[in-house]
Structures are given as structure tokens and as C-alpha cells.
Design a protein around this motif. Structure first.
Motif, PDB file in Angstrom:
ATOM      1  N   LYS A  12      11.164  -5.977   2.261  1.00  0.00           N
ATOM      2  CA  LYS A  12       9.872  -6.175   2.906  1.00  0.00           C
ATOM      3  C   LYS A  12       9.115  -7.356   2.288  1.00  0.00           C
ATOM      4  CE  LYS A  12       9.557  -2.885   6.031  1.00  0.00           C
ATOM      5  NZ  LYS A  12       9.233  -3.116   7.437  1.00  0.00           N
ATOM      6  N   GLN A  13       9.225  -7.515   0.982  1.00  0.00           N
ATOM      7  CA  GLN A  13       8.607  -8.665   0.321  1.00  0.00           C
ATOM      8  C   GLN A  13       9.273  -9.960   0.785  1.00  0.00           C
ATOM      9  OE1 GLN A  13       9.116  -7.419  -3.800  1.00  0.00           O
ATOM     10  NE2 GLN A  13       6.909  -7.096  -3.990  1.00  0.00           N
ATOM     11  N   ALA A  28       0.331  -2.487   2.427  1.00  0.00           N
ATOM     12  CA  ALA A  28       1.260  -1.581   1.757  1.00  0.00           C
ATOM     13  C   ALA A  28       0.521  -0.544   0.930  1.00  0.00           C
ATOM     14  CB  ALA A  28       2.204  -2.391   0.872  1.00  0.00           C
ATOM     15  N   ALA A  32       3.373  -0.699  -4.183  1.00  0.00           N
ATOM     16  CA  ALA A  32       4.354  -1.374  -3.329  1.00  0.00           C
ATOM     17  C   ALA A  32       4.514  -2.854  -3.667  1.00  0.00           C
ATOM     18  CB  ALA A  32       3.967  -1.213  -1.859  1.00  0.00           C
ATOM     19  N   HIS A 178       4.383  -4.557   6.975  1.00  0.00           N
ATOM     20  CA  HIS A 178       4.032  -3.251   6.421  1.00  0.00           C
ATOM     21  C   HIS A 178       5.102  -2.835   5.421  1.00  0.00           C
ATOM     22  CE1 HIS A 178       0.705  -2.026   9.061  1.00  0.00           C
ATOM     23  NE2 HIS A 178       1.325  -2.734  10.001  1.00  0.00           N
ATOM     24  N   ALA A 179       4.671  -2.258   4.305  1.00  0.00           N
ATOM     25  CA  ALA A 179       5.604  -1.695   3.331  1.00  0.00           C
ATOM     26  C   ALA A 179       5.017  -0.388   2.812  1.00  0.00           C
ATOM     27  CB  ALA A 179       5.832  -2.670   2.173  1.00  0.00           C
ATOM     28  N   THR A 180       5.873   0.485   2.370  1.00  0.00           N
ATOM     29  CA  THR A 180       5.426   1.746   1.779  1.00  0.00           C
ATOM     30  C   THR A 180       5.719   1.734   0.286  1.00  0.00           C
ATOM     31  OG1 THR A 180       7.545   2.877   2.053  1.00  0.00           O
ATOM     32  CG2 THR A 180       6.011   2.945   3.934  1.00  0.00           C
ATOM     33  N   ASP A 183       9.314   1.906  -0.420  1.00  0.00           N
ATOM     34  CA  ASP A 183      10.135   0.715  -0.176  1.00  0.00           C
ATOM     35  C   ASP A 183      10.418  -0.062  -1.458  1.00  0.00           C
ATOM     36  OD1 ASP A 183      10.452   0.934   2.613  1.00  0.00           O
ATOM     37  OD2 ASP A 183       8.503   0.008   2.975  1.00  0.00           O
ATOM     38  N   ASN A 184       9.593   0.132  -2.479  1.00  0.00           N
ATOM     39  CA  ASN A 184       9.710  -0.651  -3.708  1.00  0.00           C
ATOM     40  C   ASN A 184      10.762  -0.039  -4.637  1.00  0.00           C
ATOM     41  OD1 ASN A 184       9.431  -2.144  -6.011  1.00  0.00           O
ATOM     42  ND2 ASN A 184       7.211  -1.902  -6.184  1.00  0.00           N
TER      43      ASN A 184
END
Length: 197
Positions: A12-13, A28, A32, A178-180, A183-184
Motif C-alpha cells: 500500500k505504501q 490509514a 500503518a 487506503h491502508a489498515t 497491512d503493515n
């Protein structure tokens, strides 16, 4: 010549960094990597002999979080040249082989953002800033007769908030990623479960 290093990004990044829009938002959850990617974005986009601006909602957030992320990423990349604490500014090496200046400002009084011509702006925790901070900031993007860019990193505040109106409505030359928290992959394996509970 500075030895430029690499920083690992999760998908996502990477999607955010690869976007070419003039206005880009990274929305995010906690942990995140919002501030991390905002700082990284500024370092890799900066051009020689240009001026950049970093805005956070309050001076304490700017000093305690945003500035620390900026410094950490700059040290990792080997692009941080000098920090001037009295002026709250920094000088950084640019990918095109020169130097650029970065100003750090609080957005709690948006009128204090008026004045300089800027090539790019990173608004950290943008959803905690009032819309006037954005409106004044965007009017600064005129250095060297070019249209500058804005990067905003923030947590979601709903569809009535200005960040959604600017970044979430599919406007021309605008990208929202968008990231959650989950996700990281660089977080401790228990962090997501702990914060969710």
C-alpha cells in the motif's frame, strides 16, 4: 556525493509512492506507517534549490512525532544534511544532486502558513487540521512558476470531513490510498490484536 540508501515499503505504501497525482492522500489506521511514508515521499520528490513545507496540527505533534519521523527517514536514506532547531527547518540532499530547504510549521493558526512560495507540502495528521490550513497551504504551491504538490497522511474522519472532499471524491489529479493497521508487516505480530481489543 551522498550514498543513497533504500527503505522497505509494504504494497500500500508502494502504491502511494508510485502515484503521480499532484494531490495525494494516504488514509490509514494507527501504526500503518503514515508519518513514515509522508516523510519518505518528501525526501524522494524534493528537487534542488526548492522550498518544502511540513505541517502538523500542533507544535507538540510536529516536534514529538512528525519531525522525529522526518529525521529517522532522512538518516536512513542518508539525505539529511542539516537541521536548524532555532528556525525549525532542515536542509536535505535531493535525488537530483542538490540541496533543498524544508520548513516545519504548526497548523493550529492557519494564517501563520501564509507567505512563502513552496514546491511541495506534506500535511501530517491532516484530518486533525482545519480546512483553512489546507486552503491556505494550497495557495503557497507556486514556486518557480510551477504548480506544486500536496501529500496528506491521515486517519479517516468520515465523508463530511474536508479530507474526504479533497482526496476521496475522485477529483482530477488526485489519488487516495487506503491502508489498515494490519497491512503493515513491519509491526510487532501482536500489535494489531492489542490495539483492536
Amino acid at each position: 556525493m551522498t550514498d543513497h540508501k533504500q527503505i522497505l515499503l509494504y504494497p500500500k505504501q508502494r502504491e502511494f509512492i508510485d502515484a503521480t497525482s499532484r494531490l495525494r492522500g494516504f488514509c490509514a489506521g494507527i501504526g500503518a506507517g503514515k508519518s513514515h511514508i509522508g516523510a519518505y515521499d518528501l525526501f524522494i520528490r524534493a528537487k534542488a534549490n526548492r522550498l518544502y513545507l511540513i505541517i502538523a496540527p500542533t507544535f507538540s505533534m510536529l516536534r514529538d512525532a512528525t519531525f522525529r519521523s522526518f529525521r529517522e527517514v532522512g538518516d536512513q536514506l542518508g539525505l539529511l544534511d542539516a537541521v536548524h532547531r532555532t528556525e525549525f527547518s532542515a536542509r536535505i540532499h535531493t535525488k537530483d544532486g542538490g540541496l533543498a530547504e524544508v520548513l516545519f510549521r504548526s497548523g493550529d493558526d492557519p494564517d501563520h502558513l501564509r507567505g512563502p512560495n513552496i514546491s511541495g507540502i506534506w500535511m501530517d495528521e491532516a484530518s486533525l487540521l482545519v480546512e483553512d490550513a489546507y486552503l491556505i497551504a494550497i495557495g503557497r504551491l507556486r514556486e518557480a512558476g510551477e504548480m506544486g504538490w500536496i501529500t496528506a497522511t491521515f486517519t479517516p474522519k468520515g465523508r463530511a470531513h474536508w479530507t474526504y472532499k479533497v482526496f476521496g471524491t475522485q477529483r482530477t489529479d488526485t489519488t487516495l490510498v487506503h491502508a489498515t493497521t494490519n497491512d503493515n508487516p513491519f509491526l510487532h505480530r501482536d500489535f494489531y490484536a492489542e490495539t483492536r481489543s
